[in-house]
Write an enzyme that holds these catalytic residues in place. Sequence first.
Site, short mmCIF file in Angstrom:
data_model
loop_
_atom_site.label_atom_id
_atom_site.label_comp_id
_atom_site.label_asym_id
_atom_site.label_seq_id
_atom_site.Cartn_x
_atom_site.Cartn_y
_atom_site.Cartn_z
N ASP A 88 0.87 -1.23 0.04
CA ASP A 88 0.11 -0.05 0.09
C ASP A 88 0.92 1.09 -0.02
O ASP A 88 1.75 1.42 0.96
CB ASP A 88 -0.92 0.10 1.23
CG ASP A 88 -1.78 -1.06 1.45
OD1 ASP A 88 -2.07 -1.96 0.29
OD2 ASP A 88 -2.40 -1.39 2.41
N ASP A 134 -15.43 -3.61 -0.65
CA ASP A 134 -15.01 -3.62 0.63
C ASP A 134 -16.34 -3.33 1.44
O ASP A 134 -17.22 -2.47 1.10
CB ASP A 134 -14.16 -2.25 0.69
CG ASP A 134 -13.19 -2.49 -0.45
OD1 ASP A 134 -12.51 -3.54 -0.59
OD2 ASP A 134 -12.52 -1.27 -0.97
#
Length: 224
Positions: free
Chosen positions: A7, A126
């Site tokens: 990330d 998500d």
Amino acid sequence: MLIPSIDLMGGKIVQLVHGARKALEFDDVEYWIKRFSGYPLVQLIDLDAAMGNGSNRPTIENICRRLPCQVGGGVRTAEQGRELLNMGARRVIFGSSLLQEGRINVQFAEQCASSLLPEHLTFAVDARGGKVAIKGWKETTPIDPESMVRELDPFCSAFLYTHIDTEGTMSGFPLEVATRLRQVTTRQLIVAGGIRSMAEVNALHAIGVDAVVGMAIYTDAIRA
């Protein structure tokens, strides 16, 4: 299969808790590229792009040239997806753009599949509190993950489900959630959020689900 996660924020590798609070930060991107070089797939997310705060394009290009990546974060058009594929990404992750005005944007999914081909697409689902969240997880929709997976199933090769409630906490991923999602799609199913041990990775593998792991790798709870 264990899929390491990279990330990016401000050109650095970070780990966030619940997608908000920064818990870890690493400057040495080169070290992690070498660490992950033996994996068949690495997940690469541009958090700045996802949150509308710029991009990490040079770093993404460098990593995509050297690791087999599925890349996401702020990808909103098929054209942006093609740019990532041209950089060397194996697959592109689409998330928030698959929802429009609180509804599943099947037309956009179909357009991406036609333009980029399903084998190059991973669709992100998500969820927080059992409902799909978008726009950097800041906005919760009334849509449940199973419904989204069912409707988008014809247009991609993989689904990436992130359990926001446990993301970055190393508190464990709820196996029953993975089991429910596994029952509604035949596509590759990848899950993330709180995975803390190889025992969990193996339990997910046993039901045909792959695991994205970040925090547990970066804290050496899982040696990757």
